[in-house]
Design a protein around this motif. Structure first.
Motif, short mmCIF file in Angstrom:
data_model
loop_
_atom_site.label_atom_id
_atom_site.label_comp_id
_atom_site.label_asym_id
_atom_site.label_seq_id
_atom_site.Cartn_x
_atom_site.Cartn_y
_atom_site.Cartn_z
N LYS B 101 0.89 -1.18 0.00
CA LYS B 101 0.00 0.00 0.00
C LYS B 101 0.92 1.21 0.00
O LYS B 101 1.72 1.37 0.91
N TYR B 102 0.74 2.09 -1.00
CA TYR B 102 1.74 3.11 -1.27
C TYR B 102 1.23 4.52 -0.94
O TYR B 102 0.28 5.00 -1.55
N GLU B 103 1.91 5.17 0.00
CA GLU B 103 1.51 6.50 0.45
C GLU B 103 2.32 7.64 -0.18
O GLU B 103 2.24 8.79 0.26
N GLY B 104 3.12 7.31 -1.20
CA GLY B 104 4.05 8.30 -1.75
C GLY B 104 3.45 9.32 -2.70
O GLY B 104 4.16 10.21 -3.19
N THR B 105 2.15 9.24 -2.98
CA THR B 105 1.57 10.18 -3.96
C THR B 105 0.94 11.42 -3.31
O THR B 105 0.37 12.25 -4.01
N GLY B 109 4.76 13.58 -0.37
CA GLY B 109 5.36 12.30 -0.75
C GLY B 109 5.39 11.24 0.33
O GLY B 109 6.09 10.24 0.18
N SER B 110 4.61 11.41 1.39
CA SER B 110 4.56 10.40 2.45
C SER B 110 3.17 10.32 3.06
O SER B 110 2.26 11.05 2.67
N HIS B 111 3.04 9.42 4.07
CA HIS B 111 1.79 9.22 4.79
C HIS B 111 1.49 10.37 5.76
O HIS B 111 0.37 10.47 6.28
N ILE B 381 11.17 4.40 -6.20
CA ILE B 381 12.35 4.64 -5.37
C ILE B 381 11.83 5.00 -3.98
O ILE B 381 11.17 6.02 -3.80
N SER B 382 12.10 4.13 -3.02
CA SER B 382 11.51 4.26 -1.70
C SER B 382 12.35 5.14 -0.79
O SER B 382 13.57 5.16 -0.89
N ALA B 383 11.69 5.85 0.11
CA ALA B 383 12.41 6.56 1.16
C ALA B 383 13.20 5.55 1.99
O ALA B 383 12.86 4.36 2.02
N PRO B 384 14.27 5.99 2.67
CA PRO B 384 15.09 5.04 3.46
C PRO B 384 14.28 4.31 4.55
O PRO B 384 14.59 3.17 4.88
N LEU B 410 1.97 -8.18 3.11
CA LEU B 410 1.54 -6.80 2.84
C LEU B 410 2.55 -5.82 3.42
O LEU B 410 2.83 -5.86 4.62
N ILE B 411 3.07 -4.96 2.57
CA ILE B 411 4.06 -3.96 2.98
C ILE B 411 3.37 -2.61 3.17
O ILE B 411 2.65 -2.15 2.28
N ALA B 412 3.62 -1.98 4.32
CA ALA B 412 3.18 -0.59 4.51
C ALA B 412 4.24 0.30 3.91
O ALA B 412 5.31 0.47 4.49
N HIS B 413 3.97 0.85 2.74
CA HIS B 413 5.00 1.66 2.05
C HIS B 413 4.70 3.13 2.28
O HIS B 413 3.79 3.69 1.69
N SER B 414 5.54 3.77 3.11
CA SER B 414 5.19 5.11 3.59
C SER B 414 5.52 6.24 2.63
O SER B 414 5.00 7.34 2.79
N GLY B 415 6.39 5.99 1.60
CA GLY B 415 6.61 7.12 0.70
C GLY B 415 7.83 6.99 -0.18
O GLY B 415 8.65 6.08 -0.02
#
Lengths: 453, 453
Positions: B101-105, B109-111, B381-384, B410-415
């Motif tokens: 689940k991608y919060e980068g938009t 650019g983050s949750h 390209i994910s944040a660190p 399921l990956i929590a993708h913060s940004g």
């Protein structure tokens, strides 16, 4: 709740690109071979491009199927969203309705992967292992690097030196996706070495970087070349965006009176407006205005002649009929690196000749001011390139405030500015400057236009 | 075409946040007043927060309505997309099904704006003109600056010095949204001045920046304070993400066996997993594993005691029961600035005590390696910070390859990491290092835990 967002679902990604060449009232002037002056043949182009793209370049089929593998990658960010800019409208106190179609949610943050993914795919299909290309601000280079990673094609990018220095983040993005990025002018090609001998501190230009990438491609058997804008097939791939926009405007129960977009090579804006210009060609929407926005530092349509010229500085490409400032012209170092190009997409130039689109040039400072207004109302921090069209959209919305008209304005928003923060820093700290239109340099460059026919 | 993308439409943004306090088998330990040792009262907190947030902090209502004005802003990027990571699965040759689940938009650019917008809104509602806050990597500071711009609230951000220097782009983003950003430790507060007197080159820490922001708030009548993680109301606001994720997993006809997320203060990951942990509490999904991933440089759950401690370095906040490395502990300068915190959200700690979630710590280099793999397969390209959970997701997927199990991860993708490219540059050029777990420094810091009861 005010409806701000209009979306299509993942099953509604268009299945075909729209090819405006099927609907042009007059065909495009041919692209010429610089040696013979005759129209180029597919064989002339075969060392550079996969045959499928060469076919698309001259096709007059109205609809060209998007390969399933390409649509599969498109899913990572497409369909993109159409927004109604309620907050901006309120801040401007305008009766205008402002919409923007936003391409900033792709992995590299711009519209460029729409064609990068397609180009990498067709090259892979035809057995090509490596692609050379150029990049201005780095949007295209990073997008092709992403496309290369998707299909396992090696990418080498010649990046305009001024942007390489101003925007290291774009270079690193290319490297994260596994590509090689070389500042242009470089020592790796004759075109680069010649320039460095003449002008060691040359900031580079898109035209020069194209020379280097083409030379790299011509000197190796395993390598093709890819261009991120200007050519017909590139604009074709970008129409996926305009087709979505058209459906979404219908969902919003609206049709634009004015569409604005910035143009460097012209692919982002053409991708958005071509499916709409069709309505103007066939007479359905005669009053639609399509405004191309150029930087005052490289105003090819507004200041240049419509003439045959090379696409690159060294004169390696075929001759293209376009508005041009001369292929040897190197624009001032504005931050909107993607707009620093001497020429323009032949399709846009042709439509301008036919009176179907118009053009306007803007100074850098005013575009950043518009970008700040947009960020503080709509939230999105825009790349310096779309700040140009935001400036014009705001001007048009303010005219509506004066006239009381409630026009519908659609902005082609090509991407976010998260990698361009140094430019905003310069603007906010008062260090950014405007550049006068470099009339003398353009005159010099135009004196070197190739003789044709 | 393989289905890669699962979306909700703009009308499906959740109308309520989910409050796990309604479903906890045992209530959370109370937050204590540091002077009296008694549970804090709403009056104690009133100088810091709007009353509505104080109520949310202790509420046991299961569903709390999201104000329409907040959902209106959420539309700019919500609902966010659930992706199936087909390309990553293929590269790993694993039978595991990996989703993210991608919060980068979001605009920053983050949750983080999920709560920033809500907090700015409630403050505005209660007549507050100015908010002070702290930020680590700059994600929270930029998000609150965006939130402030949405509702016309002035924002001042104390940014951890190491990130201020490493990530100037985040500071500029705050300024573009009209906020003021101050490197911490600063000369503007007593907490900052005291630290600079002791350690002039102090790289700062989230705990210290909190001290500065709280002191700033306490010294002015027109100012409230906002925290970007840790507190119950922050986690509550982030559940908008988990509620969407749950609906989307249903759309994908799947339910996770494992959920992974990185934790600094814990809000992004808790926001994703809380609506799922409910199923574990009520026995519907007893086998669900929820893995919290910490950096080895600040491994509060995996190495710290569960004890009452201050949330900040100077000891200005109430006392919170949590896993802690000691409030005076300053973690090594890893690039995942958002994970450099000595403590942890009380809700996550409590769930860990109850055996409902687990934790694991990872070194920096391995997380960047995972980030590169992710970028070259999934494009993003994910944040660190989310590189930490991607590392663990890859490990779990590789275990599936060994065992032949087809688990759903399921990956929590913060940004995205577009503003963190310097970190990738350091990694790709071999200049990035791991830091040993700083055992001695933690021992020293734990010796300073406040005495309670």
């Amino acid at each position: 709740m005010e409806r701000t967002k209009f979306t299509l679902d993942e099953t509604e990604i268009p299945t075909h690109w729209y090819n405006v060449q099927a609907d042009l009232p007059k065909p495009l002037p041919p692209v010429l071979h610089p040696g013979t002056g005759n129209p180029v043949t597919p064989d002339d182009l075969a060392p550079l491009f996969p045959m499928e793209l060469i076919k698309q370049e001259v096709s007059t089929e109205r609809w060209i199927e998007i390969p399933e593998e390409v649509r599969d990658v498109y899913q990572l960010w497409r369909p993109t969203t159409l927004f109604r800019a309620h907050r901006l409208e309120k801040a401007l106190d305008t009766p205008a309705k402002i919409f923007y179609k936003y391409e900033g949610t792709s992995p590299p943050g711009s519209h460029k992967p729409n064609t990068a993914v397609a180009q990498a795919y067709y090259n892979k299909q035809e057995g090509i292992k490596r692609i050379s290309t150029e990049t201005g601000a780095g949007q295209w280079g990073s997008a092709l690097s992403f496309g290369g990673a998707c299909f396992g094609v090696e990418i080498t990018v010649y990046m305009v030196r001024i942007s390489y220095d101003q925007k290291p983040y774009r270079r690193i993005m290319m490297e994260v996706w596994g590509a090689k990025c070389v500042p242009s002018p470089s020592e790796d090609t004759k075109a680069g070495r010649d320039m460095l001998a003449k002008w060691p501190d040359c900031p580079g230009s898109l035209g020069l970087a194209i020379s280097e990438a083409v030379e790299d491609c011509m000197s190796r058997d395993d390598t093709h070349y890819a261009l991120g804008s200007v050519l017909n097939h590139v604009l074709l791939h970008q129409t996926v965006n305009g087709l979505e926009a058209k459906k979404l405007m219908e969902k919003a129960d609206a049709y634009p009176d004015i569409i604005v977009g910035c143009i460097g090579g012209g692919s982002n804006f053409a991708g958005l407006f071509l499916p709409f210009v069709k309505d103007k060609i066939d007479g359905t929407r005669p009053d639609l205005r399509i405004i191309n926005v150029e930087p005052m530092s490289a105003p090819s349509i507004t200041k240049g002649p419509y003439a045959y010229d090379f696409g690159d500085v060294a004169g390696l490409t075929p001759l293209i009929k376009m508005y041009t400032l001369g292929h040897s012209f190197i624009p001032p170092p504005i931050h909107a690196g993607g707009l620093r190009y001497h020429g323009m997409a032949p399709i846009i130039c042709h439509l301008h000749q036919l009176g179907l689109v118009e053009a306007r040039a803007e100074h850098q400072l005013a575009t950043f001011e518009a970008g700040i207004t947009f960020a503080r109302t709509e939230g999105i921090i825009s790349a310096p390139e779309p700040c140009h069209n935001i400036k014009v959209a705001i001007d048009e919305a303010l005219k509506c405030r004066e006239s009381g008209e409630s026009k519908t304005i659609l902005i082609a928003h090509s991407g976010h500015g998260h990698v361009d923060m140094a430019a905003y820093d310069a603007y906010l700290s008062g260090k950014l400057q405007d550049y006068e239109y470099p009339e003398d340099k353009v005159k010099e460059a135009l004196a070197e236009l190739p003789k044709v026919g």
